[in-house]
Write a protein that holds these residues in place. Structure first.
Motif, PDB file in Angstrom:
ATOM      1  N   VAL A  54       0.834  -1.207   0.000  1.00 34.60           N
ATOM      2  CA  VAL A  54       0.000   0.000   0.000  1.00 34.60           C
ATOM      3  C   VAL A  54       0.866   1.255   0.000  1.00 34.60           C
ATOM      4  CG1 VAL A  54      -1.930   1.168   1.156  1.00 34.60           C
ATOM      5  CG2 VAL A  54      -1.670  -1.317   1.378  1.00 34.60           C
ATOM      6  N   THR A  55       0.377   2.296  -0.640  1.00 35.23           N
ATOM      7  CA  THR A  55       1.010   3.604  -0.574  1.00 35.23           C
ATOM      8  C   THR A  55      -0.086   4.668  -0.584  1.00 35.23           C
ATOM      9  OG1 THR A  55       2.763   5.007  -1.521  1.00 35.23           O
ATOM     10  CG2 THR A  55       1.237   3.965  -3.073  1.00 35.23           C
ATOM     11  N   THR A  56       0.294   5.921  -0.597  1.00 35.63           N
ATOM     12  CA  THR A  56      -0.666   7.019  -0.696  1.00 35.63           C
ATOM     13  C   THR A  56      -0.250   7.946  -1.831  1.00 35.63           C
ATOM     14  OG1 THR A  56       0.529   8.372   0.918  1.00 35.63           O
ATOM     15  CG2 THR A  56      -1.232   6.957   1.757  1.00 35.63           C
ATOM     16  N   TYR A  57      -1.211   8.693  -2.338  1.00 36.69           N
ATOM     17  CA  TYR A  57      -0.920   9.701  -3.354  1.00 36.69           C
ATOM     18  C   TYR A  57      -1.878  10.869  -3.174  1.00 36.69           C
ATOM     19  CZ  TYR A  57      -4.996   7.937  -5.971  1.00 36.69           C
ATOM     20  OH  TYR A  57      -6.266   7.557  -6.355  1.00 36.69           O
ATOM     21  N   ILE A  58      -1.531  11.980  -3.802  1.00 40.42           N
ATOM     22  CA  ILE A  58      -2.332  13.192  -3.689  1.00 40.42           C
ATOM     23  C   ILE A  58      -3.300  13.275  -4.863  1.00 40.42           C
ATOM     24  CG2 ILE A  58      -2.302  15.712  -3.604  1.00 40.42           C
ATOM     25  CD1 ILE A  58      -1.169  14.313  -1.116  1.00 40.42           C
ATOM     26  N   ARG A  59      -4.556  13.459  -4.546  1.00 41.01           N
ATOM     27  CA  ARG A  59      -5.601  13.615  -5.551  1.00 41.01           C
ATOM     28  C   ARG A  59      -6.209  15.006  -5.405  1.00 41.01           C
ATOM     29  NH1 ARG A  59     -11.262  10.215  -5.726  1.00 41.01           N
ATOM     30  NH2 ARG A  59     -11.985  10.915  -7.781  1.00 41.01           N
ATOM     31  N   GLU A  60      -6.382  15.690  -6.509  1.00 36.54           N
ATOM     32  CA  GLU A  60      -6.911  17.055  -6.473  1.00 36.54           C
ATOM     33  C   GLU A  60      -8.327  17.081  -7.026  1.00 36.54           C
ATOM     34  OE1 GLU A  60      -5.733  21.437  -8.251  1.00 36.54           O
ATOM     35  OE2 GLU A  60      -4.125  20.073  -7.599  1.00 36.54           O
ATOM     36  N   GLY A 106      10.973  11.959   0.189  1.00 35.02           N
ATOM     37  CA  GLY A 106       9.970  13.007   0.284  1.00 35.02           C
ATOM     38  C   GLY A 106       8.802  12.555   1.149  1.00 35.02           C
ATOM     39  N   THR A 107       7.597  12.736   0.643  1.00 37.20           N
ATOM     40  CA  THR A 107       6.410  12.373   1.409  1.00 37.20           C
ATOM     41  C   THR A 107       5.927  10.953   1.116  1.00 37.20           C
ATOM     42  OG1 THR A 107       4.967  13.285  -0.322  1.00 37.20           O
ATOM     43  CG2 THR A 107       5.635  14.782   1.456  1.00 37.20           C
ATOM     44  N   SER A 108       6.604  10.242   0.241  1.00 33.80           N
ATOM     45  CA  SER A 108       6.137   8.916  -0.185  1.00 33.80           C
ATOM     46  C   SER A 108       6.424   7.860   0.878  1.00 33.80           C
ATOM     47  CB  SER A 108       6.813   8.512  -1.497  1.00 33.80           C
ATOM     48  OG  SER A 108       6.552   9.451  -2.522  1.00 33.80           O
ATOM     49  N   ARG A 109       5.420   7.067   1.194  1.00 36.37           N
ATOM     50  CA  ARG A 109       5.533   5.969   2.152  1.00 36.37           C
ATOM     51  C   ARG A 109       4.931   4.711   1.535  1.00 36.37           C
ATOM     52  NH1 ARG A 109       8.381   9.164   3.665  1.00 36.37           N
ATOM     53  NH2 ARG A 109       8.524  10.285   5.645  1.00 36.37           N
ATOM     54  N   VAL A 110       5.541   3.573   1.838  1.00 35.14           N
ATOM     55  CA  VAL A 110       5.060   2.280   1.344  1.00 35.14           C
ATOM     56  C   VAL A 110       5.037   1.317   2.515  1.00 35.14           C
ATOM     57  CG1 VAL A 110       5.534   0.327  -0.201  1.00 35.14           C
ATOM     58  CG2 VAL A 110       5.984   2.666  -0.978  1.00 35.14           C
ATOM     59  N   TRP A 111       3.964   0.531   2.618  1.00 33.95           N
ATOM     60  CA  TRP A 111       3.912  -0.444   3.705  1.00 33.95           C
ATOM     61  C   TRP A 111       3.206  -1.713   3.259  1.00 33.95           C
ATOM     62  CZ3 TRP A 111       0.839   3.932   3.613  1.00 33.95           C
ATOM     63  CH2 TRP A 111      -0.533   3.737   3.693  1.00 33.95           C
ATOM     64  N   LEU A 112       3.484  -2.783   4.009  1.00 38.51           N
ATOM     65  CA  LEU A 112       2.787  -4.049   3.834  1.00 38.51           C
ATOM     66  C   LEU A 112       1.705  -4.142   4.886  1.00 38.51           C
ATOM     67  CD1 LEU A 112       5.398  -6.903   3.170  1.00 38.51           C
ATOM     68  CD2 LEU A 112       3.537  -6.158   1.674  1.00 38.51           C
ATOM     69  N   HIS A 154      12.052  17.981  -4.508  1.00 42.33           N
ATOM     70  CA  HIS A 154      10.745  17.529  -4.028  1.00 42.33           C
ATOM     71  C   HIS A 154      10.360  16.241  -4.751  1.00 42.33           C
ATOM     72  CE1 HIS A 154       6.784  17.913  -2.211  1.00 42.33           C
ATOM     73  NE2 HIS A 154       6.208  17.822  -3.397  1.00 42.33           N
ATOM     74  N   VAL A 155       9.783  15.302  -4.005  1.00 42.01           N
ATOM     75  CA  VAL A 155       9.274  14.060  -4.593  1.00 42.01           C
ATOM     76  C   VAL A 155       7.891  13.807  -4.018  1.00 42.01           C
ATOM     77  CG1 VAL A 155       9.643  11.589  -4.926  1.00 42.01           C
ATOM     78  CG2 VAL A 155      11.615  13.112  -4.750  1.00 42.01           C
ATOM     79  N   GLN A 156       6.944  13.502  -4.894  1.00 41.59           N
ATOM     80  CA  GLN A 156       5.577  13.273  -4.419  1.00 41.59           C
ATOM     81  C   GLN A 156       4.806  12.404  -5.407  1.00 41.59           C
ATOM     82  OE1 GLN A 156       3.115  16.306  -2.130  1.00 41.59           O
ATOM     83  NE2 GLN A 156       2.166  16.477  -4.128  1.00 41.59           N
ATOM     84  N   CYS A 157       3.945  11.553  -4.869  1.00 33.11           N
ATOM     85  CA  CYS A 157       3.037  10.761  -5.695  1.00 33.11           C
ATOM     86  C   CYS A 157       1.766  11.572  -5.908  1.00 33.11           C
ATOM     87  CB  CYS A 157       2.710   9.432  -5.022  1.00 33.11           C
ATOM     88  SG  CYS A 157       4.125   8.311  -4.909  1.00 33.11           S
ATOM     89  N   GLN A 172       4.808   9.020  -9.646  1.00 34.63           N
ATOM     90  CA  GLN A 172       5.703   9.658  -8.682  1.00 34.63           C
ATOM     91  C   GLN A 172       6.545  10.679  -9.429  1.00 34.63           C
ATOM     92  OE1 GLN A 172       8.646   7.204  -6.585  1.00 34.63           O
ATOM     93  NE2 GLN A 172       8.241   8.383  -4.733  1.00 34.63           N
ATOM     94  N   GLU A 173       6.445  11.909  -8.992  1.00 38.55           N
ATOM     95  CA  GLU A 173       7.105  13.016  -9.685  1.00 38.55           C
ATOM     96  C   GLU A 173       8.340  13.461  -8.904  1.00 38.55           C
ATOM     97  OE1 GLU A 173       5.593  17.385 -10.096  1.00 38.55           O
ATOM     98  OE2 GLU A 173       4.691  16.233 -11.729  1.00 38.55           O
TER      99      GLU A 173
END
Length: 253
Positions: A54-60, A106-112, A154-157, A172-173
């Motif tokens: 799982v990860t997260t990303y920004i949605r506008e 950056g703000t990116s996180r990944v987990w199981l 800066h790095v962000q999904c 991921q930018e």
């Protein structure tokens, strides 16, 4: 009967703990570990044991930004089984990380997320964070831009436009700022998106030119100062990557 009722709401029920052989991985690398299950106060039947990456990303939406969760992959660890009171079971697993798993900078996180599917009960879960390093070919690109005087800023999904979406709804930018070298003063920033496969990397560059004079300011005001460049490279191209990148940026700056 009372113990079964408590187990159905998560009190005295089975617990789960996932243990990885290590916590740091490279995109596409194989993950190995074990899932430890400990029975609760009563015997319980487990329909399935699974791992979700799982990860997260920004949605506008309407100029407002929201954080969304995304399941990158789901892995079945075990079929149905029964765990007795206070019984322990250890189940080994291994799987290959997808090449598009985000790098954890950056703000990116990944987990199981480990879960046990237990009917009529609160499913036990466990969360284990992973440190994801860039694929060697992506690392080669990052080194090339460093050599050209860029600094990773800066790095962000972020949610991707439909024409950029592949398997996932986001990309991921990576955003770079020229701080020295030939492009300092010529560019505002350089942004990169990587699509990694077992054969190579496709990279999309957004070259943001620095406004120079009235024409430059007009282009910037009209959002015409950004140019998209797309190219692919593989292991045999690593040595020439800095020059190739410099030529691509130079043509559009």
């Amino acid at each position: 009967m009372f113990k079964k009722l408590l187990s159905s709401i998560g009190i005295g029920s089975a617990t789960v703990d996932t243990k990885l052989t290590k916590a740091q991985y490279v995109q596409g690398e194989t993950v190995e570990g074990v899932v430890d299950i400990r029975g609760g106060n009563v015997e319980q039947h487990i329909d399935e044991i699974y791992l979700a990456l799982v990860t997260t990303y920004i949605r506008e939406i309407d100029d407002k930004k929201f954080e969304e969760k995304a399941v990158l992959a789901r892995y079945k660890v075990s079929d149905s089984l029964t765990i007795g009171p206070n019984e322990t079971k250890t189940i080994p697993f291994q799987f290959a990380l997808p090449y598009d798993v985000p790098v954890t900078v950056g703000t990116s996180r990944v987990w199981l997320q480990t879960g046990l599917d237990i009917k009529m009960a609160l499913d036990p879960q466990d969360r284990d964070y992973l440190a994801i390093e860039p694929h060697p070919l992506v690392e080669a690109f990052l080194e090339a831009v460093r050599q050209l005087g860029f600094r990773l800023r800066h790095v962000q999904c972020e949610q991707a436009p439909r024409y950029w979406q592949r398997r996932l709804p986001f990309v991921q930018e990576f955003e770079f700022k020229p701080v020295s070298g030939p492009f300092k003063g010529r560019l505002d920033e350089l942004e990169a998106i990587f699509f990694v496969s077992e054969h190579g990397v496709e990279v999309i560059l957004e070259i943001d030119r620095k406004a120079r004079g009235f024409a430059g300011l007009l282009s910037e005001a009209l959002d015409m100062d950004e140019t998209l460049v797309r190219f692919t490279y593989g292991p045999s191209d690593v040595a020439s990557l800095p020059q190739r990148l410099a030529n691509a940026i130079g043509r559009h700056s």
